[in-house]
Design a protein around this motif. Structure first.
Motif, mmCIF file in Angstrom:
data_model
loop_
_atom_site.group_PDB
_atom_site.id
_atom_site.type_symbol
_atom_site.label_atom_id
_atom_site.label_comp_id
_atom_site.label_asym_id
_atom_site.label_seq_id
_atom_site.Cartn_x
_atom_site.Cartn_y
_atom_site.Cartn_z
ATOM 1 N N SER A 200 0.806 -1.216 0.000
ATOM 2 C CA SER A 200 0.000 0.000 0.000
ATOM 3 C C SER A 200 0.843 1.271 0.000
ATOM 4 C CB SER A 200 -0.936 0.003 1.216
ATOM 5 O OG SER A 200 -0.190 -0.105 2.418
ATOM 6 N N ALA A 201 2.126 1.170 0.348
ATOM 7 C CA ALA A 201 3.024 2.327 0.313
ATOM 8 C C ALA A 201 3.807 2.401 -0.994
ATOM 9 C CB ALA A 201 3.988 2.271 1.499
ATOM 10 N N GLY A 202 3.495 1.526 -1.932
ATOM 11 C CA GLY A 202 4.172 1.538 -3.229
ATOM 12 C C GLY A 202 5.461 0.751 -3.250
ATOM 13 N N GLY A 203 5.752 0.011 -2.177
ATOM 14 C CA GLY A 203 6.960 -0.809 -2.152
ATOM 15 C C GLY A 203 6.772 -2.118 -2.882
ATOM 16 N N LEU A 204 7.836 -2.572 -3.518
ATOM 17 C CA LEU A 204 7.807 -3.814 -4.290
ATOM 18 C C LEU A 204 8.466 -4.920 -3.485
ATOM 19 C CD1 LEU A 204 8.295 -4.353 -8.014
ATOM 20 C CD2 LEU A 204 9.804 -5.629 -6.489
ATOM 21 N N TRP A 205 7.708 -5.985 -3.205
ATOM 22 C CA TRP A 205 8.203 -7.170 -2.518
ATOM 23 C C TRP A 205 8.554 -8.210 -3.566
ATOM 24 C CZ3 TRP A 205 8.067 -7.915 2.998
ATOM 25 C CH2 TRP A 205 7.557 -6.823 3.694
ATOM 26 N N CYS A 206 9.834 -8.560 -3.650
ATOM 27 C CA CYS A 206 10.311 -9.454 -4.709
ATOM 28 C C CYS A 206 10.896 -10.722 -4.100
ATOM 29 C CB CYS A 206 11.367 -8.740 -5.552
ATOM 30 S SG CYS A 206 11.845 -9.638 -7.041
ATOM 31 N N ALA A 207 10.391 -11.859 -4.529
ATOM 32 C CA ALA A 207 10.977 -13.144 -4.161
ATOM 33 C C ALA A 207 12.230 -13.351 -5.000
ATOM 34 C CB ALA A 207 9.975 -14.269 -4.408
ATOM 35 N N HIS A 208 13.289 -13.855 -4.370
ATOM 36 C CA HIS A 208 14.552 -14.066 -5.089
ATOM 37 C C HIS A 208 14.892 -15.548 -5.114
ATOM 38 C CE1 HIS A 208 15.455 -9.917 -5.832
ATOM 39 N NE2 HIS A 208 15.388 -9.599 -4.556
ATOM 40 N N TRP A 209 14.795 -16.106 -6.308
ATOM 41 C CA TRP A 209 15.088 -17.516 -6.547
ATOM 42 C C TRP A 209 16.568 -17.788 -6.220
ATOM 43 C CZ3 TRP A 209 11.982 -21.531 -8.258
ATOM 44 C CH2 TRP A 209 12.617 -22.685 -8.718
ATOM 45 N N ALA A 211 18.128 -17.310 -3.432
ATOM 46 C CA ALA A 211 18.641 -16.514 -2.312
ATOM 47 C C ALA A 211 17.939 -16.826 -1.006
ATOM 48 C CB ALA A 211 18.517 -15.027 -2.623
ATOM 49 N N GLY A 212 16.857 -17.607 -1.056
ATOM 50 C CA GLY A 212 16.159 -17.996 0.156
ATOM 51 C C GLY A 212 15.486 -16.865 0.882
ATOM 52 N N ALA A 213 15.044 -15.838 0.155
ATOM 53 C CA ALA A 213 14.489 -14.661 0.825
ATOM 54 C C ALA A 213 13.518 -13.913 -0.074
ATOM 55 C CB ALA A 213 15.615 -13.717 1.242
ATOM 56 N N VAL A 214 12.655 -13.105 0.589
ATOM 57 C CA VAL A 214 11.869 -12.094 -0.100
ATOM 58 C C VAL A 214 12.401 -10.742 0.376
ATOM 59 C CG1 VAL A 214 10.047 -12.128 1.676
ATOM 60 C CG2 VAL A 214 9.543 -11.244 -0.608
ATOM 61 N N MET A 215 12.530 -9.788 -0.544
ATOM 62 C CA MET A 215 13.078 -8.475 -0.223
ATOM 63 C C MET A 215 12.121 -7.387 -0.677
ATOM 64 S SD MET A 215 17.068 -9.088 -1.314
ATOM 65 C CE MET A 215 17.915 -10.608 -0.821
ATOM 66 N N ARG A 216 12.033 -6.318 0.133
ATOM 67 C CA ARG A 216 11.191 -5.178 -0.211
ATOM 68 C C ARG A 216 12.051 -4.017 -0.683
ATOM 69 N NH1 ARG A 216 9.379 -0.197 1.652
ATOM 70 N NH2 ARG A 216 7.212 0.294 1.103
ATOM 71 N N TYR A 217 11.590 -3.370 -1.769
ATOM 72 C CA TYR A 217 12.243 -2.190 -2.323
ATOM 73 C C TYR A 217 11.231 -1.048 -2.328
ATOM 74 C CZ TYR A 217 15.495 -5.756 -3.959
ATOM 75 O OH TYR A 217 16.382 -6.815 -4.021
ATOM 76 N N PRO A 219 9.607 2.745 -3.415
ATOM 77 C CA PRO A 219 9.346 3.320 -4.738
ATOM 78 C C PRO A 219 10.587 3.947 -5.373
ATOM 79 C CG PRO A 219 7.607 3.916 -3.204
ATOM 80 C CD PRO A 219 8.688 3.273 -2.390
ATOM 81 N N ASP A 220 11.585 4.283 -4.548
ATOM 82 C CA ASP A 220 12.845 4.836 -5.057
ATOM 83 C C ASP A 220 13.858 3.745 -5.380
ATOM 84 O OD1 ASP A 220 13.447 3.960 -2.534
ATOM 85 O OD2 ASP A 220 14.212 5.877 -1.789
ATOM 86 N N ALA A 221 13.451 2.478 -5.311
ATOM 87 C CA ALA A 221 14.263 1.301 -5.638
ATOM 88 C C ALA A 221 15.291 0.960 -4.564
ATOM 89 C CB ALA A 221 14.952 1.457 -6.996
ATOM 90 N N ARG A 222 15.266 1.625 -3.415
ATOM 91 C CA ARG A 222 16.181 1.270 -2.335
ATOM 92 C C ARG A 222 15.603 0.106 -1.524
ATOM 93 N NH1 ARG A 222 18.172 7.131 0.195
ATOM 94 N NH2 ARG A 222 18.991 7.981 -1.765
ATOM 95 N N ARG A 223 16.470 -0.860 -1.188
ATOM 96 C CA ARG A 223 16.010 -1.995 -0.407
ATOM 97 C C ARG A 223 15.748 -1.558 1.032
ATOM 98 N NH1 ARG A 223 20.051 -6.640 -0.416
ATOM 99 N NH2 ARG A 223 19.626 -6.433 -2.649
ATOM 100 N N THR A 224 14.586 -1.944 1.556
ATOM 101 C CA THR A 224 14.212 -1.555 2.920
ATOM 102 C C THR A 224 14.120 -2.736 3.872
ATOM 103 O OG1 THR A 224 11.841 -1.707 2.434
ATOM 104 C CG2 THR A 224 12.898 0.429 2.035
ATOM 105 N N HIS A 225 13.805 -3.929 3.365
ATOM 106 C CA HIS A 225 13.620 -5.097 4.226
ATOM 107 C C HIS A 225 14.114 -6.347 3.497
ATOM 108 C CE1 HIS A 225 10.531 -2.258 5.639
ATOM 109 N NE2 HIS A 225 10.541 -2.889 6.792
ATOM 110 N N THR A 226 14.636 -7.290 4.282
ATOM 111 C CA THR A 226 14.982 -8.625 3.797
ATOM 112 C C THR A 226 14.458 -9.646 4.795
ATOM 113 O OG1 THR A 226 16.988 -7.848 2.678
ATOM 114 C CG2 THR A 226 16.841 -10.210 3.168
ATOM 115 N N CYS A 236 7.160 -16.703 -5.175
ATOM 116 C CA CYS A 236 6.073 -15.753 -5.422
ATOM 117 C C CYS A 236 5.404 -15.324 -4.117
ATOM 118 C CB CYS A 236 5.024 -16.378 -6.347
ATOM 119 S SG CYS A 236 3.747 -15.204 -6.889
ATOM 120 N N PRO A 237 5.197 -14.003 -3.908
ATOM 121 C CA PRO A 237 4.490 -13.517 -2.732
ATOM 122 C C PRO A 237 3.073 -13.040 -3.076
ATOM 123 C CG PRO A 237 5.854 -11.770 -3.623
ATOM 124 C CD PRO A 237 5.906 -12.915 -4.609
#
Length: 283
Positions: A200-209, A211-217, A219-226, A236-237
């Motif tokens: 809802s804040a425009g962040g993109l949650w991407c699953a990484h094949w 890497a064993g993780a999902v990461m959030r980026y 809207p400015d493309a900076r990673r915020t969470h792993t 897939c999330p």
């Protein structure tokens, strides 16, 4: 750190296509190579078996889903399990299958195809909208990460094999305008972007094949969470539950030489940011 917990112990060879159905209050996901759709309502597991590979879905109403399959688009009647062809690829190619897909903010449905052996450049992305299907992008190898900004003015998609996620401007009807721009270039980190969803804040949650993780980026493309999981291949999330703060994560056993039992299981993460409702697909 909040860690994902196991939601469903049925191991998928290739888990994909996570979806929250808002009318049924129910998560769905696919095992592409197992040719089945899985679900869980409370403690009760559900499964639908198919005669073809299927990989992604959008919800039509309380009892029907629109499925992306290796032969085209099909409508699944959930109570009966009946699968009815809705749109078929004009030229059949047994070397291809469907892959990623998601409903857009204009009630269309984007879906991708790729080679069954990930043949370079064999993949493409299509959009179904008001009864019409158009090919939007081609020359991709493993098209993934299809998702949309909160207001629907941008789409995101990736080619896992190239480690790149693009952002594409959309017009008022949801069709691409202008050229796509690189949103994430993950080459230096050797990250493989798979399925993705926007919060809802425009962040993109991407699953990484791999890497064993999902990461959030942001809207400015900076990673915020792993958020690491116990599975190597997170695929897939999807946000769900009543408050849209639960993130379902599919995983896969494909390509692992000696997978332990948690590989391919489906996980649930309590997310720090609320998700967005999954739009209905209108035929």
């Amino acid at each position: 750190m909040v860690m994902p917990r196991i939601f469903d112990t049925r191991a998928c060879e290739l888990g994909e296509g996570a979806l929250w159905h808002p009318l049924r209050q129910q998560f769905f996901w696919f095992d592409i190579l197992g040719r089945k759709l899985l679900s869980r309502s409370g403690h009760l597991p559900g499964v639908w078996h198919f005669d073809r590979m299927a990989s992604a879905a959008g919800w039509l109403d309380a009892e029907r889903l629109l499925l992306a399959t290796e032969t085209g688009l099909a409508i699944l009647d959930l109570p009966s399990g009946r699968l009815t062809n809705h749109w078929t690829f004009p030229s059949a190619d047994a070397a291809l299958r469907s892959n990623d897909g998601r409903a857009d903010r204009r009630h269309g449905f984007w879906f991708s195809t790729m080679g069954k052996r990930a043949q370079p450049g064999a993949g493409a992305i299509y959009r179904y909208f008001q009864g019409e299907v158009r090919q939007l992008f081609n020359g991709l190898t493993i098209p993934n990460s299809i998702c949309f900004s909160p207001e629907g003015e941008h789409a995101y998609f990736s080619d896992t094999a190239r480690h790149i996620v693009w952002r594409q401007a959309l017009d008022a009807d949801g069709w691409p305008i202008g050229r796509q721009e690189v949103f994430l270039d993950l080459t230096a980190e050797a990250l493989n972007p798979d399925g993705a969803v926007v919060d809802s804040a425009g962040g993109l949650w991407c699953a990484h094949w791999g890497a064993g993780a999902v990461m959030r980026y942001g809207p400015d493309a900076r990673r915020t969470h792993t958020f690491p999981t116990g599975a190597a291949h997170v695929s897939c999330p999807a946000f769900g539950r009543r408050d849209l703060r639960c993130l379902l994560l599919t995983t896969a056993r494909e390509g692992l030489s000696d997978p332990d039992p948690v590989q391919g299981m489906t996980y649930l993460l309590n997310a720090p940011i609320r998700g967005l409702p999954e739009p209905r697909v209108i035929l």
